[in-house]
Write a protein that holds these residues in place. Sequence first.
Motif, mmCIF file in Angstrom:
data_model
loop_
_atom_site.group_PDB
_atom_site.id
_atom_site.type_symbol
_atom_site.label_atom_id
_atom_site.label_comp_id
_atom_site.label_asym_id
_atom_site.label_seq_id
_atom_site.Cartn_x
_atom_site.Cartn_y
_atom_site.Cartn_z
ATOM 1 N N TRP A 15 -27.306 -4.014 19.040
ATOM 2 C CA TRP A 15 -28.278 -3.289 18.231
ATOM 3 C C TRP A 15 -29.139 -2.393 19.108
ATOM 4 C CZ3 TRP A 15 -33.257 -5.782 16.059
ATOM 5 C CH2 TRP A 15 -33.889 -4.904 15.180
ATOM 6 N N LEU A 16 -29.544 -2.906 20.248
ATOM 7 C CA LEU A 16 -30.317 -2.107 21.197
ATOM 8 C C LEU A 16 -29.499 -0.924 21.711
ATOM 9 C CD1 LEU A 16 -32.980 -1.937 22.863
ATOM 10 C CD2 LEU A 16 -31.839 -3.313 24.589
ATOM 11 N N GLY A 17 -28.204 -1.116 21.869
ATOM 12 C CA GLY A 17 -27.338 -0.032 22.341
ATOM 13 C C GLY A 17 -27.189 1.102 21.348
ATOM 14 N N THR A 18 -27.372 0.818 20.052
ATOM 15 C CA THR A 18 -27.240 1.885 19.057
ATOM 16 C C THR A 18 -28.361 2.904 19.148
ATOM 17 O OG1 THR A 18 -28.437 0.619 17.372
ATOM 18 C CG2 THR A 18 -26.026 0.395 17.433
ATOM 19 N N VAL A 19 -29.440 2.560 19.826
ATOM 20 C CA VAL A 19 -30.538 3.509 19.998
ATOM 21 C C VAL A 19 -30.114 4.668 20.898
ATOM 22 C CG1 VAL A 19 -32.922 3.719 20.817
ATOM 23 C CG2 VAL A 19 -32.212 1.686 19.617
ATOM 24 N N LEU A 78 -37.792 -11.701 11.432
ATOM 25 C CA LEU A 78 -38.790 -10.884 10.749
ATOM 26 C C LEU A 78 -38.879 -9.479 11.344
ATOM 27 C CD1 LEU A 78 -41.646 -13.472 10.096
ATOM 28 C CD2 LEU A 78 -40.082 -12.448 8.444
ATOM 29 N N PHE A 79 -38.797 -9.377 12.657
ATOM 30 C CA PHE A 79 -38.807 -8.063 13.293
ATOM 31 C C PHE A 79 -37.552 -7.265 12.921
ATOM 32 C CE2 PHE A 79 -42.291 -9.309 16.076
ATOM 33 C CZ PHE A 79 -42.942 -8.099 16.261
ATOM 34 N N ALA A 80 -36.418 -7.936 12.861
ATOM 35 C CA ALA A 80 -35.176 -7.243 12.501
ATOM 36 C C ALA A 80 -35.210 -6.758 11.060
ATOM 37 C CB ALA A 80 -33.977 -8.161 12.732
ATOM 38 N N ILE A 81 -35.708 -7.592 10.161
ATOM 39 C CA ILE A 81 -35.827 -7.182 8.763
ATOM 40 C C ILE A 81 -36.855 -6.062 8.626
ATOM 41 C CG2 ILE A 81 -36.588 -7.966 6.474
ATOM 42 C CD1 ILE A 81 -35.320 -10.683 7.213
ATOM 43 N N GLY A 82 -37.922 -6.151 9.387
ATOM 44 C CA GLY A 82 -38.927 -5.083 9.379
ATOM 45 C C GLY A 82 -38.371 -3.768 9.891
ATOM 46 N N ALA A 83 -37.556 -3.827 10.936
ATOM 47 C CA ALA A 83 -36.936 -2.611 11.461
ATOM 48 C C ALA A 83 -35.977 -2.008 10.445
ATOM 49 C CB ALA A 83 -36.199 -2.922 12.759
ATOM 50 N N PHE A 84 -35.230 -2.857 9.744
ATOM 51 C CA PHE A 84 -34.330 -2.352 8.706
ATOM 52 C C PHE A 84 -35.122 -1.703 7.577
ATOM 53 C CE2 PHE A 84 -32.078 -2.988 4.684
ATOM 54 C CZ PHE A 84 -30.968 -2.199 4.927
ATOM 55 N N PHE A 122 -27.481 5.895 13.663
ATOM 56 C CA PHE A 122 -28.541 5.398 12.784
ATOM 57 C C PHE A 122 -27.989 4.389 11.787
ATOM 58 C CE2 PHE A 122 -31.357 5.836 9.038
ATOM 59 C CZ PHE A 122 -32.524 5.381 9.623
ATOM 60 N N LEU A 123 -26.816 4.655 11.257
ATOM 61 C CA LEU A 123 -26.197 3.712 10.319
ATOM 62 C C LEU A 123 -25.817 2.411 11.022
ATOM 63 C CD1 LEU A 123 -24.000 6.254 8.346
ATOM 64 C CD2 LEU A 123 -26.226 5.319 7.717
ATOM 65 N N ALA A 124 -25.324 2.520 12.258
ATOM 66 C CA ALA A 124 -25.009 1.319 13.031
ATOM 67 C C ALA A 124 -26.276 0.535 13.355
ATOM 68 C CB ALA A 124 -24.279 1.703 14.322
ATOM 69 N N VAL A 127 -27.073 -1.478 10.204
ATOM 70 C CA VAL A 127 -26.132 -2.583 9.991
ATOM 71 C C VAL A 127 -26.373 -3.702 10.993
ATOM 72 C CG1 VAL A 127 -23.691 -3.206 10.146
ATOM 73 C CG2 VAL A 127 -24.374 -1.168 8.880
ATOM 74 N N LEU A 128 -26.571 -3.348 12.256
ATOM 75 C CA LEU A 128 -26.789 -4.384 13.269
ATOM 76 C C LEU A 128 -28.159 -5.035 13.141
ATOM 77 C CD1 LEU A 128 -24.949 -2.842 16.331
ATOM 78 C CD2 LEU A 128 -24.394 -4.927 15.094
ATOM 79 N N ALA A 129 -29.128 -4.340 12.584
ATOM 80 C CA ALA A 129 -30.423 -4.976 12.314
ATOM 81 C C ALA A 129 -30.259 -6.082 11.279
ATOM 82 C CB ALA A 129 -31.433 -3.942 11.835
ATOM 83 N N LEU A 130 -29.506 -5.800 10.231
ATOM 84 C CA LEU A 130 -29.250 -6.826 9.217
ATOM 85 C C LEU A 130 -28.396 -7.964 9.762
ATOM 86 C CD1 LEU A 130 -28.632 -4.851 5.917
ATOM 87 C CD2 LEU A 130 -30.550 -6.323 6.504
ATOM 88 N N ALA A 131 -27.396 -7.632 10.564
ATOM 89 C CA ALA A 131 -26.530 -8.667 11.130
ATOM 90 C C ALA A 131 -27.313 -9.585 12.065
ATOM 91 C CB ALA A 131 -25.358 -8.032 11.868
ATOM 92 N N THR A 132 -28.175 -9.004 12.876
ATOM 93 C CA THR A 132 -28.988 -9.812 13.786
ATOM 94 C C THR A 132 -29.943 -10.705 13.005
ATOM 95 O OG1 THR A 132 -28.850 -8.058 15.446
ATOM 96 C CG2 THR A 132 -30.559 -9.702 15.745
ATOM 97 N N ALA A 133 -30.556 -10.176 11.965
ATOM 98 C CA ALA A 133 -31.457 -10.989 11.138
ATOM 99 C C ALA A 133 -30.696 -12.129 10.466
ATOM 100 C CB ALA A 133 -32.137 -10.112 10.091
#
Length: 170
Positions: A15-19, A78-84, A122-124, A127-133
């Motif tokens: 997820w960090l790599g998608t940035v 919570l941070f991942a859901i917030g980022a999504f 951005f789409l990745a 998706v990875l924010a939701l997967a991580t959460a």
Amino acid sequence: MVRFLGIASLASLAWLGTVFLGWLTITDPHSSSAAVIADMVGSEVSALWLSLAAIVLLTTVLARYSSLSRVMPIIGALFAIGAFALSLFSDFYADPSVLGFVANATGLASASSFAIEVGIGFLAYQVLALATAAVLTLSLFAGKRQPASNKPDSSEVSADSQSLWDDQNN
């Protein structure tokens, strides 16, 4: 729980790599040829996107070694859901970095007359924010493994000792 935390660490690292992937392509649709003004990666759009993913990665690592091992996955989720959620409501036309790129390239102070295409990065990210959460949430329900004990069962020990006494009496 440790297995899920390992998967969550890998997911948050991805997820960090998608940035660092392409997020936005700003073009001028009014020119004779569709002129690309800027291609932006997520870290150029805002440092917030990078720091949210980094915070979640840090919480997944701390959840393994900290005494707050039950709290850290909750904080990370919570941070991942917030980022999504933040990514769902982001307005790139009003983003200061986009406005800065447009102003430097064209001299205009507004990006409203330009086309902004959202890239695969951005789409990745979403998706990875939701997967991580999801993986961090699953790690809460996984529980800890009980270490296997090498001691024999007490019922077996007493049964063996009783049969040993019976054999000696005969």
